[in-house]
Design an enzyme around this catalytic site. Sequence first.
Site, mmCIF file in Angstrom:
data_model
loop_
_atom_site.group_PDB
_atom_site.id
_atom_site.type_symbol
_atom_site.label_atom_id
_atom_site.label_comp_id
_atom_site.label_asym_id
_atom_site.label_seq_id
_atom_site.Cartn_x
_atom_site.Cartn_y
_atom_site.Cartn_z
ATOM 1 N N GLN A 99 6.535 -1.255 -5.448
ATOM 2 C CA GLN A 99 5.829 0.033 -5.412
ATOM 3 C C GLN A 99 6.181 0.810 -6.676
ATOM 4 O OE1 GLN A 99 3.561 0.764 -3.337
ATOM 5 N NE2 GLN A 99 4.035 0.152 -1.247
ATOM 6 N N THR A 143 -4.402 1.073 -4.719
ATOM 7 C CA THR A 143 -3.402 1.468 -5.740
ATOM 8 C C THR A 143 -3.154 0.331 -6.731
ATOM 9 O OG1 THR A 143 -1.746 0.974 -4.073
ATOM 10 C CG2 THR A 143 -2.203 3.283 -4.475
ATOM 11 N N LYS A 182 -9.325 -2.865 6.747
ATOM 12 C CA LYS A 182 -10.119 -2.460 5.564
ATOM 13 C C LYS A 182 -11.522 -3.088 5.536
ATOM 14 C CE LYS A 182 -6.063 -1.876 2.527
ATOM 15 N NZ LYS A 182 -4.975 -2.481 3.325
ATOM 16 N N ASP A 197 -4.992 -2.156 10.185
ATOM 17 C CA ASP A 197 -5.318 -1.990 8.761
ATOM 18 C C ASP A 197 -6.114 -3.207 8.275
ATOM 19 O OD1 ASP A 197 -5.224 -1.347 6.044
ATOM 20 O OD2 ASP A 197 -3.129 -1.927 5.812
ATOM 21 N N LYS A 246 1.813 -0.405 12.101
ATOM 22 C CA LYS A 246 0.631 -0.838 11.339
ATOM 23 C C LYS A 246 0.561 -2.359 11.388
ATOM 24 C CE LYS A 246 0.191 -0.964 6.635
ATOM 25 N NZ LYS A 246 -0.484 -2.200 6.213
ATOM 26 N N ARG A 273 9.162 -2.235 4.079
ATOM 27 C CA ARG A 273 10.451 -2.864 3.780
ATOM 28 C C ARG A 273 11.679 -1.959 3.904
ATOM 29 N NH1 ARG A 273 7.776 -5.413 -1.395
ATOM 30 N NH2 ARG A 273 6.586 -3.497 -1.034
ATOM 31 N N ASP A 294 -18.662 -4.127 4.530
ATOM 32 C CA ASP A 294 -19.790 -5.058 4.671
ATOM 33 C C ASP A 294 -21.046 -4.214 4.861
ATOM 34 O OD1 ASP A 294 -21.413 -7.373 5.260
ATOM 35 O OD2 ASP A 294 -19.604 -8.384 6.004
HETATM 36 O O1 C5P Z 1 7.059 -2.473 2.334
HETATM 37 P P1 C5P Z 1 6.286 -1.259 1.918
HETATM 38 O O2 C5P Z 1 6.908 0.048 2.419
HETATM 39 O O3 C5P Z 1 5.989 -1.223 0.440
HETATM 40 O O4 C5P Z 1 4.915 -1.418 2.704
HETATM 41 C C1 C5P Z 1 3.824 -0.549 2.507
HETATM 42 C C2 C5P Z 1 2.662 -0.981 3.359
HETATM 43 O O5 C5P Z 1 1.541 -0.165 3.015
HETATM 44 C C3 C5P Z 1 2.224 -2.429 3.147
HETATM 45 O O6 C5P Z 1 1.687 -2.902 4.380
HETATM 46 C C4 C5P Z 1 1.138 -2.296 2.100
HETATM 47 O O7 C5P Z 1 0.200 -3.336 2.172
HETATM 48 C C5 C5P Z 1 0.491 -0.968 2.492
HETATM 49 N N1 C5P Z 1 -0.225 -0.295 1.414
HETATM 50 C C6 C5P Z 1 0.368 0.087 0.227
HETATM 51 N N2 C5P Z 1 -0.351 0.727 -0.740
HETATM 52 C C7 C5P Z 1 -1.639 0.981 -0.538
HETATM 53 C C8 C5P Z 1 -2.279 0.621 0.656
HETATM 54 C C9 C5P Z 1 -1.522 -0.026 1.615
HETATM 55 O O8 C5P Z 1 1.572 -0.156 0.033
HETATM 56 N N3 C5P Z 1 -2.315 1.642 -1.455
#
Ligand code: C5P
Length: 232
Positions: free
Chosen positions: A190, A119, A61, A59, A32, A211, A64
């Site tokens: 998260q 989220t 998003k 990604d 991604k 991560r 417009d």
């Molecule tokens: O590091 P981590 O596993 O938290 O990364 C999750 C990825 O998914 C990041 O690129 C984050 O921006 C994306 N993302 C998210 N939640 C969302 C939409 C996208 O964590 N609702």
Amino acid sequence: MGRDVIVACDFKSAEETFKFLDNFQEEKPFLKIGMELYYAEGPAIVREIKRRGHKIFLDLKLHDIPNTVKKAMAVLSNLDVDICNLHAAGTVNMMKAAIEGLTRADGTRPLLIAVTQLTSTDQASMESDLLIKEPIDEVVMHYAAKAKEAGLDGVVCSPLEAGKVHERCGSDFLTVTPGVRFADNDKGDQKRVMTPAEAKLIGSDYIVVGRPITGASDPVEAYRRCVREFVD
Ligand code: C5P
């Protein structure tokens, strides 16, 4: 495309990205690319990662007026990415225009998925800032249904919502779910997380993992663990 693990390349430069990717000698993970890396390095980074043989979820998003989104999607389609996305809040007309823009002369196109409510938006901020008074779960499901009506292929959602999205929109409507952590991992920022194995049970089609892989002492082993738990 079947179930797969998508690695979130949340890096600020091409140099950092390729240093990470050079760890992978056997596998070619689905990647991604988000706004940070794309805005830093431009379309060249997409072409180079494609050339190295990875599938790409771009990604960005988009949101417009329909005509602008249609033209921007045509450019992304030429980059030959595998999945791109937009905000369902742009309306059904915008989503339909996006599909027109994405569709190549030969009828093929990348998959297109929608963001419903971010989220980071909760019930209180949705009511006060967006003046949407319905329960947020219903708003998410409504936006998913509108994305389906417009002809999109799926949505980005929490793994906790994936089952409900499939119930409402059908099992072939894709759920791409971030917020994944190993059982023994730190959650970071998260809040609502699932393990890869739980995401598989609930029916996610793709998990997006950042991560837990990019920050691991052995990223290749962390990636393989995700694949073992989610795909195999
Ligand atoms: O590091 P981590 O596993 O938290 O990364 C999750 C990825 O998914 C990041 O690129 C984050 O921006 C994306 N993302 C998210 N939640 C969302 C939409 C996208 O964590 N609702």
